[in-house]
Design a protein around this motif. Structure first.
Motif, short mmCIF file in Angstrom:
data_model
loop_
_atom_site.label_atom_id
_atom_site.label_comp_id
_atom_site.label_asym_id
_atom_site.label_seq_id
_atom_site.Cartn_x
_atom_site.Cartn_y
_atom_site.Cartn_z
N SER A 76 14.93 9.09 -0.63
CA SER A 76 16.00 9.79 0.08
C SER A 76 17.35 9.60 -0.60
O SER A 76 18.18 10.51 -0.60
CB SER A 76 16.06 9.36 1.54
N SER A 77 17.58 8.45 -1.19
CA SER A 77 18.87 8.23 -1.86
C SER A 77 18.97 9.07 -3.13
O SER A 77 20.01 9.67 -3.41
CB SER A 77 19.08 6.75 -2.16
N GLY B 13 19.47 12.62 -2.18
CA GLY B 13 20.86 12.81 -1.77
C GLY B 13 21.77 13.03 -2.96
O GLY B 13 22.64 13.91 -2.96
N VAL B 14 21.59 12.24 -4.00
CA VAL B 14 22.35 12.42 -5.24
C VAL B 14 22.10 13.80 -5.83
O VAL B 14 22.98 14.44 -6.40
CB VAL B 14 21.99 11.32 -6.26
N ASP C 159 21.80 23.36 1.27
CA ASP C 159 21.72 22.35 0.21
C ASP C 159 20.78 22.79 -0.91
O ASP C 159 21.09 22.61 -2.10
CB ASP C 159 21.26 21.00 0.77
N SER D 170 27.43 16.97 -10.01
CA SER D 170 27.25 15.56 -10.38
C SER D 170 25.90 15.30 -11.04
O SER D 170 25.62 14.17 -11.44
CB SER D 170 27.37 14.67 -9.14
N TYR E 248 21.90 16.60 0.81
CA TYR E 248 22.74 15.69 1.59
C TYR E 248 22.23 15.53 3.02
O TYR E 248 22.25 14.43 3.57
CB TYR E 248 24.18 16.21 1.59
N LYS E 249 21.80 16.63 3.64
CA LYS E 249 21.34 16.54 5.02
C LYS E 249 20.04 15.74 5.09
O LYS E 249 19.83 14.97 6.04
CB LYS E 249 21.17 17.93 5.64
N VAL F 24 25.76 21.71 -7.68
CA VAL F 24 25.86 20.25 -7.54
C VAL F 24 26.26 19.71 -8.91
O VAL F 24 25.43 19.42 -9.77
CB VAL F 24 24.52 19.63 -7.08
N GLU G 232 19.20 13.25 3.15
CA GLU G 232 19.59 11.85 3.06
C GLU G 232 20.20 11.38 4.38
O GLU G 232 19.92 10.26 4.84
CB GLU G 232 20.58 11.65 1.92
N GLU G 233 21.00 12.23 4.99
CA GLU G 233 21.59 11.88 6.30
C GLU G 233 20.50 11.65 7.34
O GLU G 233 20.53 10.67 8.11
CB GLU G 233 22.52 13.00 6.75
N GLY H 74 21.63 16.49 -4.27
CA GLY H 74 22.26 17.54 -3.49
C GLY H 74 21.66 17.78 -2.13
O GLY H 74 22.19 18.59 -1.36
#
Length: 319
Positions: free
Chosen positions: A240-241, A244-245, A176, A187, A249-250, A185, A252-253, A247
């Protein structure tokens, strides 16, 4: 006399011997000793002057009795900062921050002359070369140590998941983070550039793990289980959110696993087991994010101090 440790930089062909501060910080030094040996990324501060530091695989909350200002540290001083990522630091020149940190030990005098050259190599590597430069720490007297870290009994499956990932990425860059620094990433990043998104993610990760989650670990002893779970949710979700945005992702998970596991915990010991495992994982992310961040951009924002002939470059006469 305190116990002796070896600190080695294999790629540089240098090993020094240091004495632990067993007399004045016995609990901290014992905790450190129990986690030997280990191999970690070697980094260098970009603010506090001529020292080297590295995120250890330890999450320490041991009592500390002896601290020293960074500006007062002699060459060869070992420090251990629990509250800024559980980093081990080695002073090799002038410190700039008048902040007090726990004293871990001292490099023996006969090895201190080696440290400025190691510091120069580490600074150049972090600032612009970006090779993987590792430091290895082990007991000097091999007969006095079992040669493996002390086993810790972990009961939570969620904590085991965090620890397994922390171990996996200890010597390998997380996917990530690699995608973030390579601009994959899509986005994030206004008008197609991604440096700003990378910068935000790097800074927010540092704040989240080192300056939010670790203080929460220290608070977990003083709050009820219910109050701690509420507090964690309030602090964790915005970090964490967003990450996650960005990049991660793990991460945030894993944060999504941590919060309900904390809410379901039946004891403070279970809460701390989860937090320590999450912090071990988070500290590894911080180390890798710090390693590859483009600090060399600082060459364009220098103050012409100490006669440096080129912004941001090493001047051995002014260490």
């Amino acid at each position: 006399m305190g116990r002796l440790i070896d600190i080695s930089w294999p790629s540089l062909g240098v090993t020094v011997v240091a004495e632990l501060n067993d007399e004045k910080n016995p609990e901290l030094c014992e905790e450190f000793w129990q986690h030997l040996p280990f191999k970690i990324l070697q980094a260098h501060p970009v603010v506090s002057g001529a020292s080297m530091y590295a995120w250890t695989p330890i999450v320490s909350s041991a009592p500390v009795h002896h601290r020293e200002l960074i500006t007062d540290c002699p060459v060869g001083r070992l420090r251990y900062s629990q509250s800024t990522g559980n980093k081990m630091s080695i002073q090799y020149g002038v410190g700039l921050e008048p902040l007090a940190q726990p004293v871990l030990g001292q490099v023996l005098q006969e090895y201190c002359h080696l440290l400025p050259d190691v510091g120069k190599a580490v600074w150049n590597n972090l600032f612009w070369q970006k090779d993987l430069l590792f430091v290895e720490v082990s007991a000097h007297d091999k007969a006095a140590h079992p040669g493996v870290p002390k086993a810790v009994n972990v009961t939570s499956d969620v904590a085991k998941t965090f620890l397994a990932e922390a171990e996996r990425i200890s010597l390998t860059e997380p996917e990530d983070l690699r995608d973030i620094r390579l601009g994959r990433v899509e986005s994030t990043g206004t008008y197609g550039q991604y440096f700003t998104a990378w910068d935000f993610a790097n800074g927010m990760l540092r704040d989240y793990i080192m300056y939010t989650m670790y203080p929460l670990l220290t608070l977990s002893n003083r709050l009820s289980l219910e109050d701690f779970s509420i507090t964690l949710n309030e602090f964790d979700v915005p970090y964490s959110s967003y990450l996650g945005v960005s990049g991660l992702y793990k991460l945030e998970e894993f944060a999504g696993l941590l919060r309900p596991a904390i809410a379901a915990a039946k004891s403070k010991e279970e809460v701390q087991e989860l937090l320590r495992a999450f912090l071990k994982y988070g500290n590894r992310l911080c180390a890798w994010s710090y390693q590859y961040f483009p600090w060399y951009l600082g060459m364009f924002y220098n103050r012409q101090l100490g006669g440096q002939e080129f912004p941001g470059r090493w001047n051995p006469e002014k260490v």
